[in-house]
Design an enzyme around this catalytic site. Structure first.
Site, PDB file in Angstrom:
ATOM      1  N   LEU A  38       0.825  -1.210   0.000  1.00 26.26           N
ATOM      2  CA  LEU A  38       0.000   0.000   0.000  1.00 26.26           C
ATOM      3  C   LEU A  38       0.865   1.268   0.000  1.00 26.26           C
ATOM      4  O   LEU A  38       0.359   2.372  -0.137  1.00 26.26           O
ATOM      5  CB  LEU A  38      -0.897   0.032   1.248  1.00 26.26           C
ATOM      6  CG  LEU A  38      -2.047  -0.979   1.322  1.00 26.26           C
ATOM      7  CD1 LEU A  38      -2.768  -0.858   2.657  1.00 26.26           C
ATOM      8  CD2 LEU A  38      -3.032  -0.782   0.180  1.00 26.26           C
ATOM      9  N   LYS A  82      15.147  -6.098   5.633  1.00 27.54           N
ATOM     10  CA  LYS A  82      15.220  -5.078   6.698  1.00 27.54           C
ATOM     11  C   LYS A  82      16.487  -5.181   7.553  1.00 27.54           C
ATOM     12  O   LYS A  82      16.942  -4.180   8.090  1.00 27.54           O
ATOM     13  CB  LYS A  82      13.998  -5.170   7.614  1.00 27.54           C
ATOM     14  CG  LYS A  82      12.717  -4.675   6.966  1.00 27.54           C
ATOM     15  CD  LYS A  82      11.578  -4.657   7.974  1.00 27.54           C
ATOM     16  CE  LYS A  82      10.291  -4.246   7.289  1.00 27.54           C
ATOM     17  NZ  LYS A  82       9.205  -4.030   8.247  1.00 27.54           N
ATOM     18  N   ALA A 108       7.532 -13.424  19.731  1.00 30.59           N
ATOM     19  CA  ALA A 108       8.939 -13.058  19.939  1.00 30.59           C
ATOM     20  C   ALA A 108       9.713 -13.137  18.623  1.00 30.59           C
ATOM     21  O   ALA A 108      10.899 -13.465  18.607  1.00 30.59           O
ATOM     22  CB  ALA A 108       9.563 -13.956  20.996  1.00 30.59           C
ATOM     23  N   ASN A 136       5.464 -16.117  24.537  1.00 28.00           N
ATOM     24  CA  ASN A 136       5.665 -16.733  23.219  1.00 28.00           C
ATOM     25  C   ASN A 136       5.480 -18.238  23.306  1.00 28.00           C
ATOM     26  O   ASN A 136       5.647 -18.844  24.361  1.00 28.00           O
ATOM     27  CB  ASN A 136       7.071 -16.422  22.689  1.00 28.00           C
ATOM     28  CG  ASN A 136       7.191 -16.689  21.203  1.00 28.00           C
ATOM     29  OD1 ASN A 136       6.287 -16.337  20.436  1.00 28.00           O
ATOM     30  ND2 ASN A 136       8.266 -17.337  20.778  1.00 28.00           N
TER      31      ASN A 136
HETATM   32  P1  ATR Z   1       7.600 -11.656  12.264  1.00 28.29           P
HETATM   33  O1  ATR Z   1       8.898 -11.180  11.700  1.00 28.29           O
HETATM   34  O2  ATR Z   1       6.383 -11.225  11.505  1.00 28.29           O
HETATM   35  O3  ATR Z   1       7.472 -11.342  13.732  1.00 28.29           O
HETATM   36  P2  ATR Z   1       8.435 -14.360  12.753  1.00 28.29           P
HETATM   37  O4  ATR Z   1       9.782 -13.843  13.086  1.00 28.29           O
HETATM   38  O5  ATR Z   1       8.318 -15.555  11.889  1.00 28.29           O
HETATM   39  O6  ATR Z   1       7.581 -13.244  12.058  1.00 28.29           O
HETATM   40  O7  ATR Z   1       7.636 -14.612  14.144  1.00 28.29           O
HETATM   41  C1  ATR Z   1       6.353 -15.138  14.172  1.00 28.29           C
HETATM   42  C2  ATR Z   1       5.842 -15.109  15.617  1.00 28.29           C
HETATM   43  O8  ATR Z   1       4.531 -15.690  15.589  1.00 28.29           O
HETATM   44  C3  ATR Z   1       6.661 -15.954  16.580  1.00 28.29           C
HETATM   45  O9  ATR Z   1       6.570 -15.392  17.869  1.00 28.29           O
HETATM   46  C4  ATR Z   1       5.929 -17.304  16.521  1.00 28.29           C
HETATM   47  O10 ATR Z   1       6.090 -18.111  17.652  1.00 28.29           O
HETATM   48  P3  ATR Z   1       7.353 -19.121  17.764  1.00 28.29           P
HETATM   49  O11 ATR Z   1       8.527 -18.288  18.124  1.00 28.29           O
HETATM   50  O12 ATR Z   1       6.972 -20.071  18.834  1.00 28.29           O
HETATM   51  O13 ATR Z   1       7.482 -19.781  16.414  1.00 28.29           O
HETATM   52  C5  ATR Z   1       4.498 -16.817  16.460  1.00 28.29           C
HETATM   53  N1  ATR Z   1       3.606 -17.839  15.929  1.00 28.29           N
HETATM   54  C6  ATR Z   1       3.502 -18.233  14.644  1.00 28.29           C
HETATM   55  N2  ATR Z   1       2.551 -19.192  14.533  1.00 28.29           N
HETATM   56  C7  ATR Z   1       2.043 -19.383  15.784  1.00 28.29           C
HETATM   57  C8  ATR Z   1       1.021 -20.211  16.332  1.00 28.29           C
HETATM   58  N3  ATR Z   1       0.311 -21.037  15.553  1.00 28.29           N
HETATM   59  N4  ATR Z   1       0.757 -20.121  17.664  1.00 28.29           N
HETATM   60  C9  ATR Z   1       1.459 -19.263  18.454  1.00 28.29           C
HETATM   61  N5  ATR Z   1       2.426 -18.451  18.000  1.00 28.29           N
HETATM   62  C10 ATR Z   1       2.724 -18.504  16.685  1.00 28.29           C
END
Ligand code: ATR
Length: 285
Positions: A19, A69, A130, A153
């Site tokens: 966007l 980034k 996290a 987390n």
């Molecule tokens: P971003 O850069 O968008 O923050 P990321 O670094 O992949 O993406 O982080 C995704 C976050 O969503 C993490 O905190 C992940 O938890 P884990 O560290 O345990 O993987 C969380 N997450 C993703 N799917 C999840 C789920 N089904 N239930 C709970 N937490 C989830």
């Protein structure tokens, strides 16, 4: 457009659904500034060339999105101190010797929290997740003077690593907890910032915490997701009497903060509101 038109652009991969071009081109129209903004898909192996090429062409500023980034930092001439701690930038501003990197995702969220009257300073805050987004937001909350940050987390070890790092800069402010242990939190009402990808379109039927007991802790629920405009997390917050906000203003204000850095202007609140309305129409809210 003429020979004096300033160019700013987004680099990332993919960029086609962004966007940002709409936000910045509308800002230039409303602010009467001779600048255009477009998006370039840049493959990871071409990132250094892209930044150098942008510099050589006299490009005024860049936004940087996933997956660049963090990887772009070695190609900067300078970096804002908070962005350096976070280890991620999304805005590059042209300077004498190269580009200086900033993290306006964070400035954007800070402005959204202020506007929604969500108090972080001297308050206790819960952050869900996290990952990369949580990392920037945890630094922001520590920088804004949070008294306590509960970092919840699914994988405890990731939350612990982030907590240690932020505490290294700001003192013992962050405590990591497994997300399912939320009932260990002291009873109270807290702002909760939802940074996980859970609930993002098309998986709109999920929330990072399904148990309704959690939502009794929420004063304000801030989801960084804006598609859908009301996530299941937000619905649950509202059902339990909390206020809830989606991530669209964060997106708007990260753009406005970048635009202000590039053009040395202040974007008035009416213009911000107008652009938010347009974004809402664009994503069909
Ligand atoms: P971003 O850069 O968008 O923050 P990321 O670094 O992949 O993406 O982080 C995704 C976050 O969503 C993490 O905190 C992940 O938890 P884990 O560290 O345990 O993987 C969380 N997450 C993703 N799917 C999840 C789920 N089904 N239930 C709970 N937490 C989830």
């Amino acid at each position: 457009m003429d020979a004096k038109t300033k160019l700013c652009c987004l680099i990332g991969n993919p960029v086609e659904h962004s966007l940002s071009p709409m936000i910045h081109n509308m800002l230039s129209e409303r602010m009467n500034i001779n600048m255009i903004y477009t998006a370039f898909r840049v493959e990871s192996g071409m990132l250094e060339d892209a930044v150098k090429g942008a510099w050589a062409l006299g490009i005024n500023g860049l936004n940087v999105t996933v997956p660049h980034k963090c990887a772009v930092i070695p190609y900067l001439a300078d970096i804002d101190p908070l962005a350096a701690k976070i280890g991620a930038v999304n805005t590059l501003v042209r300077s004498e010797s190269g580009f200086k990197g900033y993290n306006t995702d964070i400035t954007g969220l800070g402005r959204q929290l202020d506007e929604e009257n969500v108090t972080i300073n001297d308050n206790s805050v819960i952050i869900l997740g996290a990952g990369g987004a949580s990392r920037a937001i945890t630094f922001l909350c520590a920088q804004k003077g949070a008294r306590k940050i509960w970092l919840l987390n699914r994988s405890l070890s990731k939350a612990e690593t982030l907590a240690r790092e932020v505490n290294g800069y700001f003192g013992e402010v962050v405590t990591a907890l497994p997300i399912e242990n939320f009932s260990d939190l002291p009873k109270g009402k807290y702002p909760v910032i939802q940074t996980t990808s859970v609930g993002l379109f098309p998986d709109t039927g999920c929330a990072p915490i399904e148990n309704d007991d959690f939502y009794e802790y929420v004063s304000d629920g801030v989801d960084i997701i804006f598609n859908p405009s009301e996530t299941k997390f937000m619905k649950k917050c509202r059902k339990h009497g909390a206020r809830a906000h989606n991530g669209l203003k964060m997106l708007l204000y990260q753009g406005i903060a970048a635009y202000e850095l590039w053009n040395n202007v202040h974007v008035p609140q009416e213009t911000a509101r107008e652009i938010l309305d347009m974004m809402e129409r664009e994503i069909g809210i």
